[in-house]
Design a protein around this motif. Sequence first.
Motif, PDB file in Angstrom:
ATOM      1  N   GLN A 191       7.250  -7.652 -40.333  1.00 31.69           N
ATOM      2  CA  GLN A 191       8.380  -7.606 -39.414  1.00 31.69           C
ATOM      3  C   GLN A 191       9.595  -6.999 -40.100  1.00 31.69           C
ATOM      4  O   GLN A 191       9.811  -7.196 -41.299  1.00 31.69           O
ATOM      5  N   ARG A 192      10.383  -6.256 -39.348  1.00 31.71           N
ATOM      6  CA  ARG A 192      11.618  -5.699 -39.894  1.00 31.71           C
ATOM      7  C   ARG A 192      12.638  -6.816 -40.108  1.00 31.71           C
ATOM      8  O   ARG A 192      12.767  -7.697 -39.255  1.00 31.71           O
TER       9      ARG A 192
ATOM     10  N   GLY B 167      22.594 -10.822 -34.781  1.00 28.58           N
ATOM     11  CA  GLY B 167      21.741 -10.986 -33.612  1.00 28.58           C
ATOM     12  C   GLY B 167      22.394 -11.836 -32.543  1.00 28.58           C
ATOM     13  O   GLY B 167      22.291 -11.540 -31.342  1.00 28.58           O
ATOM     14  N   TYR B 168      23.082 -12.897 -32.945  1.00 30.72           N
ATOM     15  CA  TYR B 168      23.803 -13.743 -31.984  1.00 30.72           C
ATOM     16  C   TYR B 168      24.897 -12.945 -31.283  1.00 30.72           C
ATOM     17  O   TYR B 168      25.060 -13.012 -30.067  1.00 30.72           O
ATOM     18  N   GLU B 169      25.630 -12.160 -32.066  1.00 31.54           N
ATOM     19  CA  GLU B 169      26.686 -11.324 -31.505  1.00 31.54           C
ATOM     20  C   GLU B 169      26.111 -10.315 -30.510  1.00 31.54           C
ATOM     21  O   GLU B 169      26.656 -10.120 -29.419  1.00 31.54           O
ATOM     22  N   ALA B 170      25.010  -9.689 -30.876  1.00 31.60           N
ATOM     23  CA  ALA B 170      24.389  -8.698 -29.982  1.00 31.60           C
ATOM     24  C   ALA B 170      23.851  -9.356 -28.720  1.00 31.60           C
ATOM     25  O   ALA B 170      23.989  -8.824 -27.615  1.00 31.60           O
ATOM     26  N   LEU B 171      23.237 -10.518 -28.872  1.00 30.47           N
ATOM     27  CA  LEU B 171      22.661 -11.215 -27.728  1.00 30.47           C
ATOM     28  C   LEU B 171      23.732 -11.545 -26.697  1.00 30.47           C
ATOM     29  O   LEU B 171      23.505 -11.423 -25.487  1.00 30.47           O
ATOM     30  N   LEU B 172      24.915 -11.919 -27.166  1.00 29.44           N
ATOM     31  CA  LEU B 172      25.968 -12.356 -26.257  1.00 29.44           C
ATOM     32  C   LEU B 172      26.835 -11.215 -25.726  1.00 29.44           C
ATOM     33  O   LEU B 172      27.422 -11.326 -24.660  1.00 29.44           O
ATOM     34  N   ASN B 173      26.941 -10.124 -26.498  1.00 28.52           N
ATOM     35  CA  ASN B 173      27.913  -9.088 -26.137  1.00 28.52           C
ATOM     36  C   ASN B 173      27.343  -7.695 -25.922  1.00 28.52           C
ATOM     37  O   ASN B 173      27.978  -6.870 -25.259  1.00 28.52           O
TER      38      ASN B 173
ATOM     39  N   ARG C 189       1.831  -7.809 -29.912  1.00 28.85           N
ATOM     40  CA  ARG C 189       1.412  -7.799 -31.323  1.00 28.85           C
ATOM     41  C   ARG C 189       2.233  -6.777 -32.109  1.00 28.85           C
ATOM     42  O   ARG C 189       2.915  -5.934 -31.556  1.00 28.85           O
ATOM     43  N   GLY C 190       2.108  -6.861 -33.438  1.00 30.80           N
ATOM     44  CA  GLY C 190       2.792  -5.899 -34.300  1.00 30.80           C
ATOM     45  C   GLY C 190       4.240  -6.282 -34.508  1.00 30.80           C
ATOM     46  O   GLY C 190       4.569  -7.441 -34.775  1.00 30.80           O
ATOM     47  N   ASP C 191       5.139  -5.307 -34.377  1.00 30.22           N
ATOM     48  CA  ASP C 191       6.572  -5.525 -34.579  1.00 30.22           C
ATOM     49  C   ASP C 191       7.127  -6.280 -33.371  1.00 30.22           C
ATOM     50  O   ASP C 191       7.262  -5.718 -32.282  1.00 30.22           O
TER      51      ASP C 191
ATOM     52  N   PRO D  95      15.950  -6.090 -34.370  1.00 32.18           N
ATOM     53  CA  PRO D  95      15.532  -7.004 -35.441  1.00 32.18           C
ATOM     54  C   PRO D  95      16.547  -8.115 -35.708  1.00 32.18           C
ATOM     55  O   PRO D  95      16.168  -9.225 -36.102  1.00 32.18           O
ATOM     56  N   ASP D  96      17.831  -7.837 -35.489  1.00 33.06           N
ATOM     57  CA  ASP D  96      18.841  -8.880 -35.653  1.00 33.06           C
ATOM     58  C   ASP D  96      18.675  -9.962 -34.587  1.00 33.06           C
ATOM     59  O   ASP D  96      18.772 -11.159 -34.887  1.00 33.06           O
TER      60      ASP D  96
END
Length: 485
Positions: A55-56, A63-69, A251-253, A280-281
């Motif tokens: 996994q990358r 990731g939290y920032e991206a998920l919310l904004n 499956r995979g990434d 990935p974040d």
Amino acid sequence: MQFTPALESNMRHGNSLITLCLMVVLAILLAACESREQTDAVSYSPVGPVPAAPQRPGDPRKGYEALLNAPYITCGIPDSAYKQTASPPRASSLIPGRSGRNAELPYALTAYTTPQGVELVVNNCLSCHAGFFDGKLVIGLGNENLDFTEDYAAAAESAGAYVEDEAEAAEWRRWADRIRAMAPHMITDTVGANPAINTTLVLMAHRDPKTLAWSQEPLIELPSKTVAPVSVPPWWRMAKKNALFYNTEGRGDLARAMMVGAILCADDVNTVKRIDAYAPDIHAYLASIKPPPWPFRLDPKLAEQGRAVFERTCSGCHGTYGEHPSYPNLVLGLNEIGTDPVLAQNAAGGASDRFIRWFNRSYYGELARAAPAPGYIAPPLDGIWITAPYLHNGSVPTVEALLDSSKRSKYWTRSYESSAADYDPVGLGWRYTGLAQGKAGASDSKARKKIYDTTLPGHSNAGHVFGDSLNAEERKAVLEYLKTL
């Protein structure tokens, strides 16, 4: 390799440069054909352990920032129309960590400004992957209260009445077209059942796999309009699982595999690549989420007794917990698990081969792959107390009924308030009422939509009878232990 007469003649007369060029062209064509055949080949995964894949790395905070904004869904209703139609958000629906216009929007909506300067309000992943317990929002908890029993195409079309100019109208039309395409294929029988699989397949059918360009007419055959219901699994399982979805199809990434959620609006590969830069974040953040702790009284002595029973009878499939946890990532075949087979059979029985080919030929399939198994994975049980209803189709309302098949009702209903008063701390699940008959006995349409009918295709509550071998005291102890996970 067989040569044509013309090519043999060229070779005999010494036209070596032409011959070489033709041979290169032939080699490229043969390679392309072989590549296409390999890409189009559909392979299913076997039952048994799911192997891990590289996994990358990602940053959970980013990731939290991206998920919310971040606007990973890039179509929606113009903000001007939203302001005219939406009610002010409740305080409980606003969450920290959001900036600008997002700070004013409910958790399931995100602000996005298009390259043309049109301000939109779009959905985000929390629409399905956040739920309430006792008035508090739990990020990562599957939303089991969503109502997909209506045809939402009319609502999307009516929003156009509030659009103010030509640029906004074009964006509204783009969004409404996708809703109109999905709507007939996402109508569920019961409130709480999720049609995510069907909607994804519809969107695939309307897109070119290589360019992701939208087609008003489907390019491949659409899925059935009969929805096989899905209970939304909690995100915190991501830390342990080697594949996504109940049938381990992803499956995979895994960051790339979960990006298929952007398919609603991503009309070109460059849009998806921008999302992939922070996917990935987001994956790292999802894997960092911890389930909420048990909020009621606990009997530690009984829980310890239950741990011994659990590790003797349940851990082979669901893993062990505590300081040194283990998880086998084990897929059980349909005959062994005995639960409703429709979801797995649809994916790994040939009915979805065209969609598997689509995914594996697309940008998503460059790092991830669709390879469903003919069965279901035994999930990790972290935070199981808050994830009712149970089984992949949400057909069993409590863990108590999951461990004792004699307590499962053919028809049942529950409230959808998600308050502590609605929760059953003994049975582990939402309080429910078993019914003598199905929807025909409902007093009105609202009540009818809240009746779960296990006789419908895809809705069976059969199978997973492993707990039937426990006696009453063992079962009680296991239920107490499960509260600690």
